[in-house]
Motif scaffolding. Structure first.
Motif, PDB file in Angstrom:
ATOM      1  N   CYS A   1       0.812  -1.089  -0.167  1.00 48.68           N
ATOM      2  CA  CYS A   1       0.033   0.015   0.082  1.00 48.68           C
ATOM      3  C   CYS A   1       0.891   1.451  -0.036  1.00 48.68           C
ATOM      4  O   CYS A   1       1.905   1.376   0.619  1.00 48.68           O
ATOM      5  CB  CYS A   1      -0.933  -0.070   1.346  1.00 48.68           C
ATOM      6  N   LEU A   2       0.197   2.320  -0.722  1.00 46.76           N
ATOM      7  CA  LEU A   2       1.005   3.341  -0.722  1.00 46.76           C
ATOM      8  C   LEU A   2       1.045   4.142   0.481  1.00 46.76           C
ATOM      9  O   LEU A   2       0.106   4.130   1.415  1.00 46.76           O
ATOM     10  CB  LEU A   2       0.238   4.517  -1.604  1.00 46.76           C
ATOM     11  N   THR A   3       2.097   4.573   1.196  1.00 49.25           N
ATOM     12  CA  THR A   3       2.497   4.757   2.635  1.00 49.25           C
ATOM     13  C   THR A   3       3.304   6.104   2.675  1.00 49.25           C
ATOM     14  O   THR A   3       3.979   6.489   1.962  1.00 49.25           O
ATOM     15  CB  THR A   3       3.382   3.625   3.275  1.00 49.25           C
ATOM     16  N   THR A   4       2.919   6.949   3.726  1.00 48.54           N
ATOM     17  CA  THR A   4       3.483   8.195   3.990  1.00 48.54           C
ATOM     18  C   THR A   4       4.866   7.893   4.749  1.00 48.54           C
ATOM     19  O   THR A   4       4.532   7.479   6.066  1.00 48.54           O
ATOM     20  CB  THR A   4       2.732   9.194   4.733  1.00 48.54           C
ATOM     21  N   GLY A   5       5.949   7.804   4.323  1.00 45.94           N
ATOM     22  CA  GLY A   5       6.996   7.577   5.114  1.00 45.94           C
ATOM     23  C   GLY A   5       7.333   6.091   5.238  1.00 45.94           C
ATOM     24  O   GLY A   5       8.062   5.288   4.577  1.00 45.94           O
ATOM     25  N   TRP A   6       6.634   5.526   6.332  1.00 44.69           N
ATOM     26  CA  TRP A   6       6.986   4.071   6.633  1.00 44.69           C
ATOM     27  C   TRP A   6       6.060   3.612   7.489  1.00 44.69           C
ATOM     28  O   TRP A   6       4.974   4.486   8.209  1.00 44.69           O
ATOM     29  CB  TRP A   6       8.338   3.637   7.480  1.00 44.69           C
ATOM     30  N   PRO A   7       5.624   2.334   7.683  1.00 41.44           N
ATOM     31  CA  PRO A   7       4.459   1.816   8.684  1.00 41.44           C
ATOM     32  C   PRO A   7       4.837   2.273  10.080  1.00 41.44           C
ATOM     33  O   PRO A   7       5.804   2.376  10.658  1.00 41.44           O
ATOM     34  CB  PRO A   7       4.517   0.343   8.400  1.00 41.44           C
ATOM     35  N   TYR A   8       3.548   2.200  10.799  1.00 39.02           N
ATOM     36  CA  TYR A   8       3.847   2.318  12.259  1.00 39.02           C
ATOM     37  C   TYR A   8       4.294   1.030  12.930  1.00 39.02           C
ATOM     38  O   TYR A   8       5.348   1.392  14.063  1.00 39.02           O
ATOM     39  CB  TYR A   8       2.241   2.238  12.991  1.00 39.02           C
ATOM     40  N   LEU A   9       4.183  -0.160  12.328  1.00 36.98           N
ATOM     41  CA  LEU A   9       4.887  -1.184  12.842  1.00 36.98           C
ATOM     42  C   LEU A   9       5.908  -1.649  12.142  1.00 36.98           C
ATOM     43  O   LEU A   9       5.874  -2.127  10.907  1.00 36.98           O
ATOM     44  CB  LEU A   9       3.796  -2.478  13.206  1.00 36.98           C
ATOM     45  N   GLN A  10       7.188  -1.805  12.663  1.00 41.79           N
ATOM     46  CA  GLN A  10       8.376  -2.079  12.055  1.00 41.79           C
ATOM     47  C   GLN A  10       9.299  -3.231  12.646  1.00 41.79           C
ATOM     48  O   GLN A  10       9.039  -3.493  14.065  1.00 41.79           O
ATOM     49  CB  GLN A  10       9.303  -0.804  11.879  1.00 41.79           C
ATOM     50  N   SER A  11      10.234  -3.493  12.232  1.00 42.79           N
ATOM     51  CA  SER A  11      11.048  -4.412  12.651  1.00 42.79           C
ATOM     52  C   SER A  11      12.315  -4.772  12.256  1.00 42.79           C
ATOM     53  O   SER A  11      12.593  -4.324  10.936  1.00 42.79           O
ATOM     54  CB  SER A  11      10.313  -6.067  12.727  1.00 42.79           C
ATOM     55  N   GLY A  12      13.146  -5.333  12.897  1.00 43.52           N
ATOM     56  CA  GLY A  12      14.659  -5.662  12.462  1.00 43.52           C
ATOM     57  C   GLY A  12      15.169  -7.052  13.276  1.00 43.52           C
ATOM     58  O   GLY A  12      14.658  -7.216  14.347  1.00 43.52           O
TER      59      GLY A  12
END
Length: 866
Positions: A806-817
């Protein structure tokens, strides 16, 4: 024992804490067994004249309550035996309670699905819901039967005692379903041919050392332990300025004798750095790290801001006819050095010799520098100490002077180029590292900063990530070895400090931005992160040009044994440029509740949320670690944050704080959040939100591809915004094209398109951050589904790789590494939730194996140790 016993208190007048948590976790009685057919008979029985039935009912009721008391006592014993896990139960319970109340997403307690023992999995958490409980351990339950659906517990015998009962059949407890899947693959190293992670650290500026020396011994000891010790961040990287920088109390250098080309007057004692405490701080830090982290070495690089003024060309601010610059501040452009950087330049030769003298002087004090950068921020003729170059001029300086001089005098010291923002990094790398450029053979690495470059400080750390992928990909085709260093060499938030501003939400947002950018850099191929000043004062100084910034820890020696005191150190130049220091008006107890521990306030040290977010990474992703594949994806149960009441679908996550002009437009797995919710109004794609300070924002998809970032950015909703036509393609599939009507593009080349990341997407893969651009309407990357109900702009270009984006402003709320250590034995997963809603997730390992299921509260970070 006391913590669990307290859960049973206050039965009269309100529900016990345990019951509240039980309701938040498993649903209320009404949720577990809905009111209906069983309710009326129960009330009838209670009002019946049949006294035996009434007594029997009362007896059952009492037995059930006694059973719960027994269960709680058993749990008390179990968790008391669990040691550290039990110590965090109360904190975790409080988080469960507060988050469940604040969110409509049903909470999911932590459950381990591996065959290993409970002690082999540990989850640490820092959350704005409980800011004073940093790095708190979350208790987890071990699921023995791994074959059951992870959304429900039906017939697992080990859980039967938890089930409610109507006297005949058991009612299963249904937990909140995981609405996100964190897919990891520890066998898939993101950058296998490149050197592993070097570590994390900060800069030993004069400002840092002066603040360190202002503390009494308990405060100094605390700072060393906080930054380098076994219970602290374990920093293993450092940066030191060559000569003064803006975070000095005045300009200085070590040879101010004009035309001393052989540097016979160079101060080989580097007296200024010794007297200010910089060298002492470096030596203490190195010893603390070495003693605490199994002999880890502190790797320090040096960066110049400006040569002595006599080596520099005069600037426009200097008097007419000046032979050289009057001050070290400012710079002539495009080349700051007198006589340029050609082979015959005496000043360039002297400046190169200056590097080696500095390295030798520090070595004599016991500080071995592992590397130097050519110039700090060479594109910026700053009002503070500066020296401007362009790529060709820096390459000439390296090829003709600095490279050969370093190779002769210090062949073991590495040379890093650029040392500026991500927007132009690729341009510099392509030119300097090209095999036909004589400078390339001397270069060992590239340093990058996190700043956005403009005056909007809320964009720092928010832009340029695709360029890091481009840079890592470009290195494969340049004249560099596989151990070429790519390092984040400077980052900080400005202006002022979170403590001075006094707004926990702002301080927390700064911490989240730190964590996001570090994880994104490592995923793209960066080998470490060096923040700017290690230690500043309450307002973010001293800085002799008033460029006040933030740091994870601050020195406030005047607060020892006091409160409601506002007092700046004697070396501070500023006079409260941003108003009174709000933190100074709070008591130690108030600061402690806000996550700035009183135990350090008592020693004159403020520890801010950025510190704890950094620790979730630096303490566990140690030198030698490697990034592996990890991506947050949607689960089969639906979007992470998207909620529905059966009629309306609502984007979750809270108000979008990235709906601001200048933010890049990217594509990520759809999470159902406000960062992916668009409205089509007046033929514009608009997105709404607010900034960190609460000011409302409305932005639109821009009409031009950014020259530096190669993708579309958010713009104001005026003439800079794109005007679209949505043209149906396939009614059955619901696909369309989105045409730009006012972009500078020819017909057929004017469609909204998806631009894949280079570097194979690094640790995130293809679906983790691809860019939005303008491209060919005949390409599959220009086929979209616009869901007017959810506001999602969806692409299925990567459906074979895992699903829609999906088209996103910047990056998602939920992230991981995800990371493995240097021995390949220990695995670390970091989960970051920037949303105002909690999220349930399932963590999958290699081959899709379920490792754990869990929830993460709003505005929280978790480190999962496997």
């Amino acid at each position: 024992m006391n913590k669990l016993s307290s859960l049973m208190a206050e039965k009269t007048g309100k529900e016990s804490k345990y019951q509240e948590i039980k309701n938040a976790t498993y649903g209320t009685v009404e949720e577990q067994q809905p009111l209906g057919a069983d309710t009326a008979p129960y009330m009838t029985r209670m009002s019946s004249s049949n006294i035996s039935n009434e007594k029997r009912t009362i007896f059952v009721y009492l037995c059930q309550n006694i059973a719960w008391v027994i269960i709680i006592v058993l749990l008390t014993i179990i968790f008391a035996l669990a040691g550290e896990r039990a110590s965090s139960l109360q904190e975790s319970a409080d988080l469960v309670e507060s988050t469940a109340k604040a969110s409509s997403i049903k909470w999911r307690p932590c459950q381990i699905y591996t065959d290993a023992t409970e002690d082999s999995v540990k989850i640490l958490q820092t959350s704005i819901g409980d800011p004073s409980n940093q790095w708190g351990e979350i208790p987890c339950l071990v699921r023995k039967n791994h074959k059951l659906p992870y959304s429900k517990i039906y017939d697992d015998p080990q859980w039967n005692w938890l089930f409610g009962s109507d006297g005949n059949t058991k009612t299963p407890i249904e937990y909140g379903s995981p609405s996100a899947v964190i897919k990891t693959d520890f066998s898939n190293i993101a950058h296998p041919k490149r050197s592993p992670i070097l570590g994390f650290g900060g800069a030993f500026t004069e400002a840092s050392s002066l603040n360190f020396m202002s503390l009494e011994k308990p405060g100094r000891d605390a700072v060393l332990e906080l930054l380098f010790g076994s219970t602290g961040l374990g920093y293993s990287l450092g940066r030191v300025p060559i000569n003064s920088c803006d975070f000095s109390i005045e300009s200085y250098n070590f040879d101010n004798v004009e035309d001393d080309f052989e540097l016979e007057h160079f101060d080989m004692k580097v007296s200024h750095d010794v007297e200010s405490g910089m060298v002492e701080l470096l030596l203490h830090a190195s010893k603390t790290l070495n003693d605490a982290w199994s002999g880890d070495k502190l790797n320090v690089m040096a960066s110049p801001w400006s040569p002595p003024a006599w080596m520099k060309k005069p600037t426009k601010a200097d008097p007419a006819g000046s032979e050289h610059a009057v001050n070290m501040t400012g710079s002539a452009v495009p080349n700051c050095l007198r006589e340029g950087t050609g082979k015959e330049s005496r000043y360039a030769a002297a400046w190169a010799l200056y590097f080696t003298k500095f390295i030798s002087a520090y070595k004599a004090w016991g500080v071995d520098l592992f590397g130097v950068t050519v110039q700090n921020e060479p594109e910026f003729p700053a009002p503070w100490e500066a020296c401007a170059y362009n790529p060709s001029i820096e390459a000439d300086f390296i090829a003709n002077h600095l490279g050969p001089t370093l190779q002769r005098d210090h062949p073991d010291v590495k040379l890093l180029i650029f040392d500026h923002n991500k927007d132009h990094a690729v341009k510099w790398g392509k030119q300097i590292l090209n095999k036909h450029n004589p400078a390339s053979k001397y270069v060992n690495g590239t340093a990058i900063h996190w700043y956005a470059g403009g005056m909007d400080r809320l964009l720092d750390g928010a832009v340029g990530q695709p360029n890091v992928h481009r840079y890592a990909s470009m290195l494969k085709y340049q004249n560099v070895s596989d151990d070429h260093i790519l390092l984040g060499s400077e980052a900080c938030h400005c202006p002022s400090t979170g403590y001075a501003g006094g707004d926990l939400k702002v301080a927390w947002a700064r911490a989240e931005r730190y964590a996001h950018t570090i994880l994104a850099d490592l995923a793209a191929g960066s080998q470490g992160w060096v923040e700017w000043n290690l230690l500043l004062d309450s307002i973010g100084g001293p800085n002799h040009l008033g460029n006040m910034c933030d740091a994870p820890i601050l020195a406030v020696p005047y607060r020892i044994g006091k409160h409601n005191v506002s007092e700046l150190p004697v070396f501070e130049h500023a006079d409260y440029p941003f108003g009174p220091v709000a933190g100074d008006t709070r008591t130690r107890e108030e600061l402690n509740a806000l996550g700035m521990p009183a135990e350090y306030v008592d020693k004159g040290v403020i520890v801010q949320p950025m510190y704890y977010y950094m620790g979730h990474i630096s303490r566990h992703v140690r030198p030698g670690s490697r990034a592996v594949h990890a991506l947050v994806d949607q689960s089969e149960f639906g979007r992470t944050f998207q909620e529905s009441d059966g009629t309306n679908v609502i984007a979750g996550g809270g108000v979008n704080d990235l709906a601001r002009v200048g933010v890049e437009l990217t594509f990520w797995p759809c999470e159902g959040s406000t960062r992916q919710a668009w409205t089509f109004v007046d033929n514009q794609l608009q997105v709404y939100g607010h900034d960190w300070l609460g000011a409302p924002t409305k932005s639109c998809v821009g009409k031009e591809v950014d020259v530096s970032f190669k993708g579309l950015l958010l713009s104001t909703c005026n003439d800079e915004a794109a005007i679209f036509d949505i043209v149906p393609l396939n009614a059955t599939l619901g696909t369309s094209q989105i045409l730009f009507n006012n972009a500078d593009a020819t017909e057929g080349q004017n469609c909204l398109s998806l631009l894949g990341l280079e570097n194979s997407g690094g640790a995130y893969g293809k679906r983790g951050g691809s860019q939005a651009t303008i491209g060919s309407c005949d390409d599959e990357s220009a086929v979209w589904k616009f869901n007017a109900t959810t506001g999602e702009v969806i692409s299925n270009l990567y459906s074979e790789s895992g699903g829609e984006v999906c088209l996103t402003t910047g990056w998602p709320y939920l992230q991981s590494g995800a990371f493995i250590d240097k021995d390949g034995e220990n695995k670390t997963v970091i989960v970051l939730n920037e949303a105002s809603d909690s999220a349930n997730y399932v963590l999958r390992g290699d081959d899709g194996e379920i490792l754990i299921t869990n929830s993460i509260p709003s505005h929280s970070i978790q480190t999962i140790l496997l």
